[in-house]
Design an enzyme around this catalytic site. Structure first.
Site, PDB file in Angstrom:
ATOM      1  N   HIS A 197      -5.740  -0.997  11.602  1.00  0.00           N
ATOM      2  CA  HIS A 197      -5.173  -1.581  10.387  1.00  0.00           C
ATOM      3  C   HIS A 197      -6.050  -2.722   9.885  1.00  0.00           C
ATOM      4  CE1 HIS A 197      -2.161  -2.300   7.427  1.00  0.00           C
ATOM      5  NE2 HIS A 197      -1.731  -3.443   7.924  1.00  0.00           N
TER       6      HIS A 197
ATOM      7  N   ASN B 254      -0.637  -9.290   4.961  1.00  0.00           N
ATOM      8  CA  ASN B 254      -0.543  -7.852   5.159  1.00  0.00           C
ATOM      9  C   ASN B 254      -0.380  -7.163   3.802  1.00  0.00           C
ATOM     10  OD1 ASN B 254      -0.414  -5.415   6.488  1.00  0.00           O
ATOM     11  ND2 ASN B 254       1.404  -5.885   7.685  1.00  0.00           N
TER      12      ASN B 254
ATOM     13  N   CYS C 236      -5.237   0.608   3.828  1.00  0.00           N
ATOM     14  CA  CYS C 236      -5.185  -0.812   4.176  1.00  0.00           C
ATOM     15  C   CYS C 236      -6.555  -1.464   4.031  1.00  0.00           C
ATOM     16  CB  CYS C 236      -4.682  -0.977   5.605  1.00  0.00           C
ATOM     17  SG  CYS C 236      -5.676  -0.076   6.835  1.00  0.00           S
TER      18      CYS C 236
ATOM     19  N   GLN D 216       0.806  -1.215   0.000  1.00  0.00           N
ATOM     20  CA  GLN D 216       0.000   0.000   0.000  1.00  0.00           C
ATOM     21  C   GLN D 216       0.840   1.267   0.000  1.00  0.00           C
ATOM     22  OE1 GLN D 216      -1.562  -0.975   4.123  1.00  0.00           O
ATOM     23  NE2 GLN D 216      -1.504   1.258   4.309  1.00  0.00           N
TER      24      GLN D 216
END
Length: 344
Positions: A287, A308, A150, A144
């Site tokens: 997040h 992630n 996110c 990102q």
């Protein structure tokens, strides 16, 4: 009687020489240690393609790098189930890191209290472990950058997963479409958002286009309606996992990749390198990530497998294993507080 005097003077001179040599050695060792740190920083800069605008900025980043290195060394010398490392965030303070690499906004008001159907409620048995990567339902790790979106990466990863399970095709979908076009509700591009709102947009827009058609720019942009109209995958809706129930989350992840929100603002999360993450963290959700599996480590620790969006150089090739079945009902870092998944 001159001999003792001469002997004493000789011993004193020898001690003085030894003291001077020891002092010189200590000084040289300090210089060597400092040089080693400078060289370590230079190697790290080359590895991660870092460049600074001027000498003053480089010196400031070096001091942060050195401080972070010392904290990492201290942590890794302790007895932990996970380790930290000098990843690409090593020249950022924790405040800087949190300001640029998270972006989840918790639900508020009516949205937070709306209850929906949970299709996996009556599931009674799940596999001992699951890895949706092995089932071909997970695209490569994305990055990102310094954009707080996110939420878009989490929602897209979950949508890519259910699309694979429903159609047999794994397609990399566009986060940038969400960043640019999903701006009329609670989502605000690089300034943050949440996955449920992204799922709502995907439903109303009748799908998402591909990453190739609408590539990621790591910045807010004007919605390209023409590109957004070329949908490559669609969902019928989404469902929330019952709040504060890791057992319910397990049932969901056993059947598909699931969007989850976590508290990822701590130093240990920033510098995570590998192992089963056990904290410290709270429940200040900041997040959005994607649970793409679960399992048990060799030492018996149960974990969630999390994809992630900080690139493949972070963590375990872009993934983190987070401890599962903890004493807190919210789960580690609040992972069981706001989980949801799209439906085909």
């Amino acid at each position: 009687m001159a001999f003792p005097t001469i002997l004493t003077q000789g011993l004193c001179m020898a001690l003085l020489v030894l003291t001077l040599r020891a002092s010189s050695f200590a000084s040289a060792s300090r210089e060597l240690g400092e040089m080693s740190m400078i060289e370590r920083h230079e190697r790290w800069m080359a590895q991660h393609g870092k460049a600074y605008e001027d000498a003053a900025e480089k010196e400031r980043r070096f001091e942060i790098f050195k401080s972070n290195f010392e904290l990492i060394q201290t942590f890794n010398n302790g007895n932990h189930k996970f380790r930290l490392g000098l990843n690409r965030f090593a020249d950022l303070t924790n405040d800087e890191f949190r300001a640029t690499h998270n972006g989840f906004r918790p639900k508020s008001g009516a949205a937070a209290s709306t209850a929906k159907r949970f299709r996996y409620e009556n599931v009674t048995a799940v596999p001992a472990s699951m890895d949706w990567r092995a089932e071909g339902a997970v695209t490569p790790v994305k990055d990102q950058g310094q954009c707080g979106c996110c939420w878009a990466f989490s929602a897209v990863a979950a949508t890519e997963g259910i699309t694979k399970l429903a159609t047999g095709k794994l397609v990399s979908l566009s986060e940038q479409e969400l960043v640019d076009c999903d701006v009329h509700g609670q989502d605000e591009g690089c300034d943050g958002g949440l996955m449920d709102s992204a799922f709502d947009f995907i439903v109303k827009n009748r799908g998402l286009t591909t990453e190739a058609n609408y590539p990621y720019k790591a910045a807010d942009g004007k919605c390209n309606a023409r590109k957004a109209a070329a949908a490559a995958a669609s969902i019928s809706g989404y469902e929330d996992v019952p709040k504060n129930h890791e057992s319910a989350l397990l049932k969901a992840v056993a059947h598909q990749p699931v969007s989850v929100a976590i508290d990822a603002g701590g130093f240990a999360f920033q510098m995570y390198e590998g192992g089963v993450f056990t904290g410290d963290c709270g429940t200040d959700l900041d997040h959005g990530v994607t649970a793409v599996g679960y399992g048990v480590a060799s030492d018996g620790t149960k974990y969630w497998l999390i994809k992630n969006s900080w690139g493949s150089s972070w963590g375990e090739n872009g993934y983190i294993r987070m401890e599962r079945d903890v004493n807190s009902k919210e789960g580690l870092c609040g992972i069981a507080m706001e989980a949801s998944y799209p439906t085909a």
